[in-house]
Structure formats: C-alpha cells, structure tokens
Design an enzyme around this catalytic site. Structure first.
Site, PDB file in Angstrom:
ATOM      1  N   ALA B 145       0.895  -1.172   0.000  1.00 47.05           N
ATOM      2  CA  ALA B 145       0.000   0.000   0.000  1.00 47.05           C
ATOM      3  C   ALA B 145       0.929   1.217   0.000  1.00 47.05           C
ATOM      4  O   ALA B 145       1.166   1.832   1.022  1.00 47.05           O
ATOM      5  CB  ALA B 145      -0.906  -0.016   1.221  1.00 47.05           C
ATOM      6  N   ALA B 147       1.388   4.275  -1.742  1.00 46.21           N
ATOM      7  CA  ALA B 147       1.267   5.701  -2.043  1.00 46.21           C
ATOM      8  C   ALA B 147       0.792   6.507  -0.831  1.00 46.21           C
ATOM      9  O   ALA B 147       0.031   5.977  -0.017  1.00 46.21           O
ATOM     10  CB  ALA B 147       0.283   5.882  -3.190  1.00 46.21           C
ATOM     11  N   CYS B 269      -1.648   4.021  10.953  1.00 49.22           N
ATOM     12  CA  CYS B 269      -1.683   5.268  11.725  1.00 49.22           C
ATOM     13  C   CYS B 269      -2.953   5.238  12.573  1.00 49.22           C
ATOM     14  O   CYS B 269      -3.856   6.050  12.406  1.00 49.22           O
ATOM     15  CB  CYS B 269      -1.596   6.504  10.834  1.00 49.22           C
ATOM     16  SG  CYS B 269      -2.830   6.552   9.550  1.00 49.22           S
TER      17      CYS B 269
HETATM   18  C1  LIG Z   1      -1.857   4.335   4.904  1.00 50.74           C
HETATM   19  S1  LIG Z   1      -1.892   4.611   3.208  1.00 50.74           S
HETATM   20  C2  LIG Z   1      -0.266   4.185   2.711  1.00 50.74           C
HETATM   21  C3  LIG Z   1       0.773   5.241   2.949  1.00 50.74           C
HETATM   22  C4  LIG Z   1       2.098   4.906   2.332  1.00 50.74           C
HETATM   23  N1  LIG Z   1       2.594   3.618   2.798  1.00 50.74           N
HETATM   24  C5  LIG Z   1       3.127   5.979   2.605  1.00 50.74           C
HETATM   25  O1  LIG Z   1       4.021   5.761   3.418  1.00 50.74           O
HETATM   26  O2  LIG Z   1       3.067   7.034   1.991  1.00 50.74           O
HETATM   27  C6  LIG Z   1      -2.820   3.274   2.604  1.00 50.74           C
HETATM   28  C7  LIG Z   1      -2.858   3.153   1.102  1.00 50.74           C
HETATM   29  O3  LIG Z   1      -3.475   1.924   0.771  1.00 50.74           O
HETATM   30  C8  LIG Z   1      -4.061   2.065  -0.496  1.00 50.74           C
HETATM   31  N2  LIG Z   1      -4.959   0.912  -0.676  1.00 50.74           N
HETATM   32  C9  LIG Z   1      -6.186   0.697  -0.146  1.00 50.74           C
HETATM   33  N3  LIG Z   1      -6.661  -0.507  -0.521  1.00 50.74           N
HETATM   34  C10 LIG Z   1      -5.717  -1.076  -1.311  1.00 50.74           C
HETATM   35  C11 LIG Z   1      -5.608  -2.310  -2.014  1.00 50.74           C
HETATM   36  N4  LIG Z   1      -6.576  -3.221  -1.970  1.00 50.74           N
HETATM   37  N5  LIG Z   1      -4.501  -2.537  -2.750  1.00 50.74           N
HETATM   38  C12 LIG Z   1      -3.517  -1.619  -2.800  1.00 50.74           C
HETATM   39  N6  LIG Z   1      -3.563  -0.443  -2.156  1.00 50.74           N
HETATM   40  C13 LIG Z   1      -4.636  -0.176  -1.408  1.00 50.74           C
HETATM   41  C14 LIG Z   1      -4.684   3.444  -0.444  1.00 50.74           C
HETATM   42  O4  LIG Z   1      -4.874   3.969  -1.738  1.00 50.74           O
HETATM   43  C15 LIG Z   1      -3.648   4.223   0.379  1.00 50.74           C
HETATM   44  O5  LIG Z   1      -2.787   4.936  -0.475  1.00 50.74           O
END
Ligand SMILES: C[S@@+](CC[C@H](N)C(=O)[O-])C[C@H]1O[C@@H](n2cnc3c(N)ncnc32)[C@H](O)[C@@H]1O
Lengths: 186, 344
Positions: B145, B147, B269
C-alpha cells in the site's frame, strides 16, 4: 510530462532500439556511455507519447512476469527520457545518472541565482544569466540546466550558442524544470 | 475463494459497549463513545484525558533528509534555517527532523524540496516503519500500500537504490503522487503497479519471493485526529470491521509472498487494537504458527508495548513486542508498528 498516461503499453526495447538509443546518448555527451548501462530498456507508449526507462537486472525478471501475466506497470526504474516528434528528450535523471557514471559534468549550462529561481517557474534562459558552460553543447541539442549551486534543476533546448548571442537574447528554452513537482506533481 | 475471516465474525469480536464515563468524555471531546471506551480500557481513565487533550493539539511535522540526493544533511539544515525554519533531530533517527518552527516558503515549495533533498511528513511516526524494517541492500521488497510513498522512498534510501522494490497502490491520484516523489527523490530501484495488491500479487504468483514486505495498511486513520478532526466520528463499528477484514486478508497475502526467514512490517496510523493486534493475531493464526512477532530491539525502550489482551479478546504473547506510539507520550500521531518474521 507524463500526463497523457492513459493506456500505456510497455515493451522491452529490441537490440536495435537499444543501439540507436545509446547512439543518441553518445552524440549528446560526445562520449560513449554504453559502460554506464548494465540495464535493460523499456518503452511505455500510447498514441501521444513514448517514455523510456532503464531498469536494473534485479527488476528484469519481475517486470517480465508483470507484463506477461498480469498488466502493465505504472513506472519502472530510471526514467531516462521521452520521445516527441521522433526526437529523444533526456530527463534530468538521465543527466544525473550519466554524470555519476562518468564522474564529470557534460552538455550542461550553469545559470545565476535569479535565473535559477525563474527557471523553476518555467521560464527560459537569457544569455546574460549563464555563468558556465560544460561542453559539448550544440544548437538544437538538449542541455542539463544547473543552478547557481551546481544542482540539476531541469533540461533545456539550446536555441543559440551563448557565445554568439546578445545578453538579452533567449538562448535556452525551458523543456522541463523541477518546479513541475510543485505545479503538477506531488 | 472462501474468506479468511468473515465480516460478521469480526464485527462480533470487536463489539464493545461504552461505559457512562466513556460516553461522557466522548461527548465532551466530540468522539464516538466506543472509541473512548477502548482508550479507557487500554490506558485507564486518567491517561485517557491526556490522550484526548493531545489529540486537540497540532501535530509536529517532520522531514527526512534524502541521502540519495544529498550526502551532507547538515547542509540541508543550514539551507532551511536560513529560510527561518527551526529543526530538531528526532531522538531515534539519524537523518529525520521535527519541524519546530516554520519559515518561508512553505516546506513543499523550497528549492531544496524540488531538488529532492527531503521528504515531508505530517508527523514523525511515519518515519519509523522503514527503520524497523532496516532492509539490506540488494534485496527484494514489496510495499503493498505504497502511495504517496513516504515509506517506500525511505526504504529505497536504506537500500541505497539497489535491489528491487515493488510498490502497489490502488489509488490513481495517489500513485501519481508516488511516481512524482520517486522522480524528485532520485529513487531508481522501483517498479510501480496501480492495482488491488491482493489481486495483483495472487495473479503474479510471487510466493516466497520477497525478503521484506511492508504492509502500511489502509486504516481508519484514527491516529491522525490532530490533523483531521472528522476521524473522531467518521468510523462506525461496521466500517471498522470492514477495514479489519481487509487488513487481515492483506496481511495473509504478505505472509505468503515473503521468503521463509523474511520480514514483514505491519503498520497503521491508528491506535485501535482491532486494526492492529487483532489483525496480526488473526493473520498469524491463519498461518498456523509459522511466523513470530519480533522485538525491534533498537526501538523497544522508546515506545509502548503492544497489547496481549483487550476487552474480551486475548492476543498472542509475542504481540507485546509490537510498538505503540501515542500522541501524549511520544509527540507524534497515534501509530502502530509490528515486525513479523516468517519462520525459516
Ligand atoms: C496508509 S496509506 C499508505 C501510505 C504509504 N505507505 C506511505 O508511506 O506514503 C494506505 C494506502 O493503501 C491504499 N490501498 C487501499 N486498498 C488497497 C488495495 N486493496 N490494494 C492496494 N492499495 C490499497 C490506499 O490507496 C492508500 O494509499
């Protein structure tokens, strides 16, 4: 820069395509850069654009698997350039990588502080702003633009040799600058 | 495929009835009562008030000096100080800094930012998971995950741009931001995929492939109430159960694709036990004891322990090795980090 990203298709460059890409780079730097690239090259393309990437050997196997089994990646490794009207436009990251490999700066111009900030806002460069030239630079070719501290802040197209131009003449056209991250990216 | 755990079972497990005291505090601070009830169960009544007060204060942002672009971090500090910023090194981090006073221009618009000298975070806790992972150069890493990329780009820095990172995220706009950060920060060892990471990983057949996996899971974001007050009321227990079900599913995939002996970092978080200790417990249960929660020894004494029981639930003993970060104790967003090793 990479805005028209819809429906990009990825393919590995053929040996011929790699050879001609390395030739373009050799012409740009007037030095053979083959030794810098223990990489494979990939092209991402659609009807609007063509983006070139270099990837390390660790990535190769995974990318093959992604492109054959699943779908297209979103970006890969080192973004080295893109093509417009059949012309290869190098990225700041290519310049930076090649400088690291050759251990010297080539095909670049350095500009003063005021011009550096203006360049980051997308402006072109006047002859009078140029502090230093790193050969080879050739009219019609791309150059790396270095700021007053020597950092690469973008890529420009050399319109006229600064040595032949008047002070208030635009000699480098802004092609890409790091201010993009503020205006479009991020 | 049969689900690993049903939504209904999760909802039943995490159900919690708020006490009068919790309801009173919840109404005073504007929270859903169930949230405050669980904070009371974890911290006790006196400390809960400190926690709720801390959530009212602004969050201290932080930056990470990017040594892929700039070898001398002192130089970055000098540049930013000349713009009016006051920075203080994070006590557990060699090249991470709290931003104590802001200058001009804003941190997302300086020359140094555009040149990729640093990454900007809303708090400090997000800098911890890559340090706890501590990946070796020339290894393979998966970020499930990824972004917008604070952690992925930090991992690339720790690997000195060698090896491989596969970064996956489902969000179109966020992965665009991630690509932009990768270019700005000079990260070269990354392949990005925009996809549902569960589907993508399953169809790529990557079992036992990665040395490290980061699952910085999509979560309620309950730990960042300082910057988003809506999170005090946004999440119903049903919403929470949905997140938890997904988190368990994602963690089980992580366990499958990490090599035997490899490391998974699970982080959120959030300080909610439901999306932390409960998730790890359930995923490891499904994996039948083939993985353990390790102590991140460099950081153990700095942060609070993971929970081994909560409300009616009992968790694995080794979950006390997990790290809990609380705003009132650690001057950061509420956060959870857990280092899991798949057995060899
Ligand atoms: C907590 S954020 C991640 C932050 C990132 N690790 C950073 O340090 O910048 C969670 C991310 O999970 C993504 N997400 C949610 N469901 C997902 C899935 N099934 N597969 C991949 N990404 C997913 C969201 O788009 C979001 O960007």
């Amino acid at each position: 820069m990479q805005n028209k990203e819809k429906k990009l298709t990825f393919k590995r460059m053929s040996d011929d395509e790699v050879r001609s890409l390395l030739l373009v780079m050799t012409k740009l730097f007037e030095e053979c850069v083959d030794k810098c690239f223990n990489h494979s090259f990939y092209i991402a393309y659609n009807e609007y654009c063509e983006i070139h990437y270099a990837i390390n050997q660790d990535m190769e196997m995974l990318i093959k698997r992604i492109t054959t089994r699943y779908k297209h990646p979103y970006s890969l490794g080192l973004f080295i350039g893109w093509k417009r009207n059949e012309k290869f436009i190098p990225t700041p990251w290519l310049f930076s990588y090649v400088y690291g490999c050759l251990g010297k700066i080539k095909a670049a111009i350095q500009i003063n502080e005021k011009a550096s900030y203006l360049y980051l806002y997308g402006r072109d460069i006047f002859a009078s702003s140029i502090m230093k030239i790193y050969e080879p630079i050739k009219e019609g070719n791309y150059v790396a633009v270095l700021d007053y501290e020597g950092e690469i802040i973008g890529v420009g197209l050399l319109l006229k040799s600064p040595l032949k131009a008047e002070g208030n003449e635009v000699v480098v056209k802004n092609v890409f600058d790091m201010g993009w991250f503020l205006r479009r990216g991020g | 495929m049969t689900p690993i755990i049903s939504f209904e079972k999760v909802l039943k497990d995490i159900n919690i009835r708020p006490s009068i005291e919790a309801t009173r505090l919840a109404s005073k601070f504007g929270y859903r009562p169930y949230m405050v009830e669980r904070y009371i169960e974890i911290l006790g009544l006196d400390e809960v008030k400190e926690l709720l007060e801390a959530f009212e204060k602004p969050l201290t942002p932080s930056i990470r000096c990017n040594t892929l672009k700039l070898k001398d971090c002192d130089l970055l500090i000098k540049y930013l100080e000349s713009k009016g910023y006051v920075l203080k090194r994070i006590e557990w981090h060699q090249y991470g800094y709290r931003v104590l006073k802001r200058g001009k221009p804003r941190l997302g618009a300086t020359r140094e930012y555009l040149l990729g000298y640093y990454y900007l975070y809303r708090g400090v806790a997000s800098q911890l998971p890559p340090l706890v992972m501590n990946p070796k150069p020339h290894t393979y890493v998966l970020d499930m995950a990824a972004a917008p990329g604070g952690k992925l780009t930090h991992i690339a820095q720790l690997m000195n741009n060698t090896g491989l990172i596969l970064g996956i995220d489902i969000s179109r706009s966020k992965i665009r931001a991630l690509r932009s950060h990768i270019n700005r920060l000079g990260v070269l060892n990354t392949v990005l995929l925009r996809a549902d990471s569960i589907k993508a990983i399953n169809s790529l057949g990557l079992e036992d492939f990665f040395d490290y996996v980061l699952l910085d899971a999509p979560c309620t974001g309950e730990g960042i109430i300082q910057i988003d007050k809506s999170r005090k009321v946004k999440t119903t227990l049903e919403d929470l159960a949905k997140f938890v079900t997904k988190q368990i599913e994602m963690l089980v995939v992580a366990l499958k694709v990490v090599k035997p002996g490899g490391i998974i970092i699970y982080s959120t978080c959030s300080i909610a036990p439901e999306e932390n200790e409960y998730v790890v417990s359930k995923a490891l249960e499904f994996f039948r004891g083939e993985a353990i929660v390790e102590t991140p020894s460099n950081y153990r004494s700095l942060f609070s322990q993971g929970l081994i029981e909560f409300h009616k639930l009992k968790f694995r003993e080794d979950l006390k090795n997990a790290l809990r970060l609380y705003p009132h104790l650690h001057d950061c967003e509420g956060f959870f980090v857990c280092r899991i090793r798949r057995k060899s």
